[in-house]
Enzyme design. Structure first.
Site, short mmCIF file in Angstrom:
data_model
loop_
_atom_site.label_atom_id
_atom_site.label_comp_id
_atom_site.label_asym_id
_atom_site.label_seq_id
_atom_site.Cartn_x
_atom_site.Cartn_y
_atom_site.Cartn_z
N GLU A 180 -34.40 -41.59 -6.02
CA GLU A 180 -33.96 -40.20 -6.23
C GLU A 180 -33.13 -39.74 -5.03
O GLU A 180 -33.43 -40.09 -3.88
CB GLU A 180 -35.20 -39.30 -6.37
CG GLU A 180 -34.86 -37.83 -6.65
CD GLU A 180 -36.10 -36.95 -6.81
OE1 GLU A 180 -37.16 -37.28 -6.26
OE2 GLU A 180 -35.99 -35.91 -7.49
N LYS A 190 -32.85 -33.97 -14.31
CA LYS A 190 -34.30 -33.80 -14.14
C LYS A 190 -34.77 -32.55 -14.88
O LYS A 190 -34.24 -31.45 -14.65
CB LYS A 190 -34.60 -33.68 -12.64
CG LYS A 190 -36.06 -33.65 -12.25
CD LYS A 190 -36.18 -33.65 -10.72
CE LYS A 190 -37.57 -33.87 -10.21
NZ LYS A 190 -37.60 -34.02 -8.74
N CYS A 237 -38.42 -38.59 -11.05
CA CYS A 237 -39.55 -38.25 -10.19
C CYS A 237 -40.61 -37.35 -10.84
O CYS A 237 -41.41 -37.83 -11.62
CB CYS A 237 -39.04 -37.68 -8.87
SG CYS A 237 -40.30 -37.82 -7.56
#
Ligand SMILES: NC(=O)CCC(=O)C(=O)O
Length: 288
Positions: free
Chosen positions: A50, A123, A164
């Site tokens: 990330e 994300k 993540c």
């Protein structure tokens, strides 16, 4: 035919990313990917961490944000890297600027072996947490959340993508699993507070839930940075077993994904065809 068309060799590049200078991160990344290709020449799938191109901090995200077009520095870097090594590249994530809205997203770009952009995941779940004495972080101070799940067609089959904190939300993986993904891949940057608590548990859970591979790639720990990344990049097989895992420092993780392991799990404990969405469809409806 299995959801994974053939065996595929992967490499996770756990390098000390997140330095202030993009060009330095590019140079280091390039060096590690070249090393991976030398050590395991048949590697076809490579994963980066990330925010691999810049520092993981609210003060830095907007400064480093790029429009997603081939001429932008990070997009060009990733595209060239994929083409040079003829790999499918899950390009970690980068701060993305959407010019129409001025929003900034935490975005994973996926390239094929010709360097063409074949997928983009913004994300969805932003990392807003507060653990007194541990870690406080509020990604939503800068980032906007994406609003789609992402399942990308690759030469090996469908690949589900999250970034993540998305790992904590099982529905995202379930959607990709139902679409026929052979793996969920999450470029990540867990930290030294939450990593020991939940990193392995969550990765193993996503694999067991969906009987697919789960792939997590985190930066190496760098004592000079404010955000202490957890490291421990790993691959979990469809049975929920960690097949390979890095330590905290710079390291490349190698693995081979095998369709037989997916099929073995799915025939022995066939939860993927026993799921009763007719009973709990309200999970994805407006019901409160
Ligand atoms: N960058 C992130 O999303 C971190 C997520 C994390 O550490 C967690 O515990 O979740």
């Amino acid at each position: 035919m299995s959801v994974l068309k053939s065996k595929v060799k992967v490499a996770l590049i756990q390098f000390a990313s997140g330095l202030p200078e993009k060009t330095v991160n590019f140079q280091n990344c390039k060096k590690f990917v070249a090393q991976a290709m030398k050590t395991q020449p048949a590697t076809e799938l490579v994963v980066l961490p990330e925010c691999f191109n810049s520092t993981y901090a609210n003060s830095e995200f907007r400064k480093n944000a790029e429009i997603i077009e081939y001429s932008s520095p990070s997009v060009k870097f990733l595209s060239d890297l994929a083409r040079e090594h003829k790999i499918t590249l899950v390009g970690g994530s980068i701060p993305e600027l959407e010019p129409a809205t001025n929003n900034v997203y935490n975005t994973c770009l996926i390239f094929d072996k010709t360097g063409q952009l074949i997928g983009r995941h913004r994300k969805v779940h932003l990392f807003d947490i507060d653990i007194p004495g541990g870690i406080t972080f509020k990604e939503s101070d800068t980032f906007s959340g994406g609003d789609t799940t992402t399942t990308v067609d690759t030469p090996f089959g469908k690949l589900g993508v999250g970034v993540c904190y998305d790992l904590r939300f099982p529905e995202l993986a379930t959607v990709s699993g139902r679409k026929g993904a052979f793996a969920m891949v999450y470029p990540s940057a867990f930290n030294t507070t939450t990593g020991p608590l939940h990193w392995h548990l969550l990765a193993r859970a996503r694999s067991v839930d969906n009987e697919l591979y789960t792939i997590l790639c985190c930066p190496a720990r760098n004592p000079d940075l404010a955000y202490q990344a957890y490291g421990h990049s790993l691959v979990v097989d469809p049975q929920g077993t960690v097949v390979v895992e890095a330590g905290e420092g710079e390291e490349i993780v190698y693995a081979e994904l095998d369709p037989a392991r997916i099929e073995a799990m799915r025939s022995k404990i066939p939860v993927t065809v026993q799921t009763r969405f007719d009973v709990y469809h309200d999970v994805s409806s407006d019901a409160k």
